[in-house]
Structures are given as C-alpha cells and as structure tokens.
Design an enzyme around this catalytic site. Structure first.
Site, PDB file in Angstrom:
ATOM      1  N   PRO A  74       0.834  -1.213   0.000  1.00  0.00           N
ATOM      2  CA  PRO A  74       0.000   0.000   0.000  1.00  0.00           C
ATOM      3  C   PRO A  74       0.865   1.259   0.000  1.00  0.00           C
ATOM      4  O   PRO A  74       1.876   1.337   0.702  1.00  0.00           O
ATOM      5  CB  PRO A  74      -0.791  -0.120   1.309  1.00  0.00           C
ATOM      6  CG  PRO A  74      -0.843  -1.586   1.582  1.00  0.00           C
ATOM      7  CD  PRO A  74       0.496  -2.094   1.132  1.00  0.00           C
ATOM      8  N   LEU A  75       0.445   2.206  -0.811  1.00  0.00           N
ATOM      9  CA  LEU A  75       1.085   3.526  -0.866  1.00  0.00           C
ATOM     10  C   LEU A  75       0.113   4.522  -0.265  1.00  0.00           C
ATOM     11  O   LEU A  75      -0.967   4.736  -0.813  1.00  0.00           O
ATOM     12  CB  LEU A  75       1.349   3.945  -2.309  1.00  0.00           C
ATOM     13  CG  LEU A  75       2.154   3.042  -3.209  1.00  0.00           C
ATOM     14  CD1 LEU A  75       2.252   3.671  -4.600  1.00  0.00           C
ATOM     15  CD2 LEU A  75       3.547   2.862  -2.643  1.00  0.00           C
TER      16      LEU A  75
END
Lengths: 65, 65, 65, 65, 65, 65
Positions: free
Chosen positions: D2-3
C-alpha cells in the site's frame, strides 16, 4: 498524453532533472507508442522526513536505501 | 465531495488563487450537481524546472507556452 | 499548463463530464491567465465504498452529503 | 505495498510526523493484512492558502475547522 | 525510492506495460542515481472520456493526438 | 482537513475497507491533532499488473511481497 509524475527526494541538480525527464519521456514513447509531444513529466520533490517505509521516515540515521 | 487538485506554476497572487478556487468550485457545482460545501480544491505549485513536455523542462528559454 | 484532477463518484453521464471539463477549463483560464490549450483536466471516478469522511464510507445508508 | 499519501497543513513537528507515519502504518497493517515493510507513507504539506472548501481558502480568518 | 506514476489511456497489452515499467525504471536509475529496487512504478489507466485538453475530452472524434 | 489516499491491490472486502478507513482516520486524529470530521480517506484499487518494483510488475509469479 501520458502524464508521468516522479516523486523523489530533494537534492538533484537541474542537469539531473533535465536528464530524468528526457530519458523518462523516451522510455514512455518507445514502449507505449506515443510521440514526445504527448508526454508530460512532473517532478515532485520530497523532504526525507516526509517519506517512510515500515513506519520509519528517511531522516533517521539508521535507515538505509 | 469532488476533490479537485490544480497543479500549476508558482507565482500567482493570493487574490488569483482565491478567484481560482471560487470559480472552479462554481464550475463543478453547476455541472455535476453538488453543493459548494461538498467541493474541496487543493492547489499544488510547481517550479518550472519540475515540469516538462516532450522531454524539455519549462525553465529553458526556448520553451514557449 | 495547469493540470487539474477531479475525483468524484461514478455515475455522471458523458454530457455532464463534457460540461465539467469545459467549465473547469474556463474557470482556470479566467482566473490564472492561461489559454485553454494549456489546461489539462483528468476525471477520476470513485466507488462510494472507497471514500470516507470521519472514518465512514459513503455506501453506508446513514451517511448524508 | 500500500502507498499512503497524507496531505495536510504545514506546521507539524518532526515528532508528530514520525508518530503519524508509525500509526498510519500500523492501522494499514492491522486492517488489510500486509507487513510494515510493504507500507509506504508520503506526507505532503500544504499552505493554508492552497486549500479550499466551498470555494474559500483556509487563510481567511472567518474560516473554521 | 522514487515513486513514479504513469497515467495513460486504457488499451495497452500486458507486454507493453511490462516494457513500460522496465524502461521507465531504467531511465530513473540512470539519471538520478538510484538502484532498481528503489523504484516503484504505478500505472493508472484512464477512459478517453475522462481526459481533456482545452476543455474537450478525447472521446470526441474531431480530437487528434 | 488531512486528505489521505491509500493505493492498494484490489481484492479487499467491504468490511476490510471500512476497518481501514476507520483505523487510518483514528491514527491521523491521534497524531496530528485533528477531529475525525476533518479527515478524508480515499481508497484507490490497483491491478497487480499496474504496480512494479525494480521494473517488475506484481502479476509475475516469481514476484514475492
């Protein structure tokens, strides 16, 4: 009309940034079949204290990469 | 709840930015049927050396637009 | 060369989206002194379950706005 | 992988930003089943004059929130 | 740790996208002095009706580029 | 008014996403001193073929993480 954004740490020279946008534009054109005039590149520069992996920012000395 | 982001070059006055967010908010409300309270506008200001078309950044004198 | 991104919920018609980009482009031109050819607008459409205020997504019935 | 991007007003201390990335990373790991090494958090800091709700920027004194 | 985002129209094959991320990664490494493991590339695909220049979306037949 | 964006792979359930936005909102409130009503969270879901590290997309079997 690809829009490319490159987020990276501050500290690169104007020459490096010119080379970056030139080479990224070329890479996009060669692989997805567009002309250079269609490619926009935006550089966004970050402070090291504003970027973290595994919950640790990059201004901490023990951090590597 | 539209979220609008406007990236543009640095150098606009506070008055221009106030007019920008006001008019963009109005444009969104009129066309996609939301109320002003639902519209968020974020301005992101760029240096000319961080924006390129056709592999050339905008701080180069020959560049026009 | 302003780059405008509008994130909003899915469900608008093509006509609404055409009107949106047209009016937003006009709003930007009038307020920050650029020509229409310089303005790029990107629409990003979201599902209601992917947007939250106060920790609550918009697909929950009690949610208003 | 996840960013996570957090846009917020300038003015937080380094300690607050360290706590922010740590707690956001933990929140992501606990809820979507990833390990901390997979989570990237980027903080983007805004000026109050670059953020608007309902067409009004946050540097105007009457504005609350 | 450069984070690269490429927004472009839908319709490229998996092979084109693999080539794109490979060549963009190489371009970034060569110009700003990072290793490939530090480079993240995200592709975001757009519908033509969600992208406009000069107030006109790209699903209109008269549009060229 | 923090705006949080979480990009991650597709495939999480609605329940996971609800938990994610709830916990991320809590993490932001606790660390940077805002109220939940001020926090917006947007989830953006990616295909594995649209995300790459070291020039390799995540739909390739040899890839781990």
């Amino acid at each position: 009309m690809p829009l490319v954004t490159v987020k990276m740490f501050k500290g690169r020279s104007k020459e490096q940034k010119k080379a970056l946008v030139q080479e990224v534009t070329r890479a996009v054109c060669e692989t997805v079949n567009v002309t250079p005039e269609d490619v926009i590149v935006v550089i966004e520069e970050m402070e090291k204290e504003n970027y973290a992996i595994a919950g640790k920012t990059f201004d901490e000395p023990q951090q590597e990469r």
